[in-house]
Design an enzyme around this catalytic site. Structure first.
Site, PDB file in Angstrom:
ATOM      1  N   CYS A 272      12.124 -25.278  35.933  1.00 43.36           N
ATOM      2  CA  CYS A 272      12.453 -25.346  34.511  1.00 43.36           C
ATOM      3  C   CYS A 272      12.673 -23.931  34.004  1.00 43.36           C
ATOM      4  O   CYS A 272      11.742 -23.127  33.969  1.00 43.36           O
ATOM      5  CB  CYS A 272      11.322 -26.025  33.740  1.00 43.36           C
ATOM      6  SG  CYS A 272      11.676 -26.217  31.981  1.00 43.36           S
TER       7      CYS A 272
ATOM      8  N   GLU B 207      18.832 -28.208  33.633  1.00 42.83           N
ATOM      9  CA  GLU B 207      18.743 -27.892  35.062  1.00 42.83           C
ATOM     10  C   GLU B 207      20.138 -27.786  35.632  1.00 42.83           C
ATOM     11  O   GLU B 207      21.053 -28.498  35.212  1.00 42.83           O
ATOM     12  CB  GLU B 207      17.925 -28.943  35.822  1.00 42.83           C
ATOM     13  CG  GLU B 207      17.568 -28.531  37.237  1.00 42.83           C
ATOM     14  CD  GLU B 207      16.862 -27.190  37.293  1.00 42.83           C
ATOM     15  OE1 GLU B 207      17.575 -26.156  37.468  1.00 42.83           O
ATOM     16  OE2 GLU B 207      15.633 -27.149  37.136  1.00 42.83           O
TER      17      GLU B 207
END
Length: 212
Positions: free
Chosen positions: A2, A99
């Site tokens: 992340c 992402e």
């Protein structure tokens, strides 16, 4: 992993959602949260949930970039994380995170938003501590815990944040939680995630993920 997440929620919503009794003055500085920026983080202190701003990323001597992610597999043993994992665990609220697909040969990796279907908020597990910056001033900082990707996240990346549902939040926040129960929680699978491809012309966020 992340490296970017986003939050669009006001203080009243966060206080109600996390059942926080007192009303601190908090705000969300940016809709998209980058490493080193501050964002609301939920902790438990003296038996009550509290919320306040913390900076994203732990500092490590002689490492220029912040340590923004901590691996669930080693969080209980690595010196940088162990003390925080033992007693200083937190929840990082988000609406979702970004992402970049690692399963591509393209030079410009496709970017996705990742959210929980039919849920107003995503509760990412984190750890926190107080550290000095380069000026000697102490600040509260946090790192987001990551785990091996589940089936839906595994279509674009091999890791993901540890996302908890309501039944796991109390256990994670409680400084006195049983170690074996916490260990089982580190591999919790939140289930299906909603992945949406972001158009390439929507803006470019440079990828930065450090997962230690």
């Amino acid at each position: 992993m992340c490296g970017r997440f986003y939050l669009d929620a006001d203080a009243e919503f966060l206080l109600n959602y996390f059942k926080i009794k007192y009303e601190p003055k908090i705000h969300v500085p940016e809709a998209v949260i980058f490493p080193t920026q501050s964002t609301p983080v939920v902790i438990q202190s003296k038996g009550e949930r509290r919320i306040g701003l913390m900076q994203w990323g732990l500092r490590l001597p002689k490492v220029g970039r912040p340590i923004i992610n901590s691996r669930a597999e080693t969080i209980s043993s690595k010196p940088l994380f162990k003390a925080s994992f033992d007693k200083r665990r937190c929840i990082v609220p988000a609406n979702g995170f970004f992402e970049w697909s690692e399963f591509t040969d393209d030079k410009k990796k496709p970017k996705y938003t990742v959210e929980l279907p039919n849920q107003p908020i995503m509760c990412m597990a984190g750890i926190y501590t107080k550290q000095k910056d380069e000026t000697g001033e102490e600040n509260w900082r946090f790192s987001i815990v990551t785990r091996e990707a589940n089936a839906s996240m595994g279509t674009i990346h091999h890791r993901m944040p540890l996302i908890l549902e309501a039944s796991g939040i109390d256990l994670w926040l409680n400084p006195e939680s049983d170690y074996d129960e916490l260990d089982r929680l580190l591999s919790y699978d939140i289930g299906d995630l909603m992945l949406n491809l972001v158009p390439q012309n929507s803006g470019d966020f440079n990828q930065l993920t450090i997962d230690t």
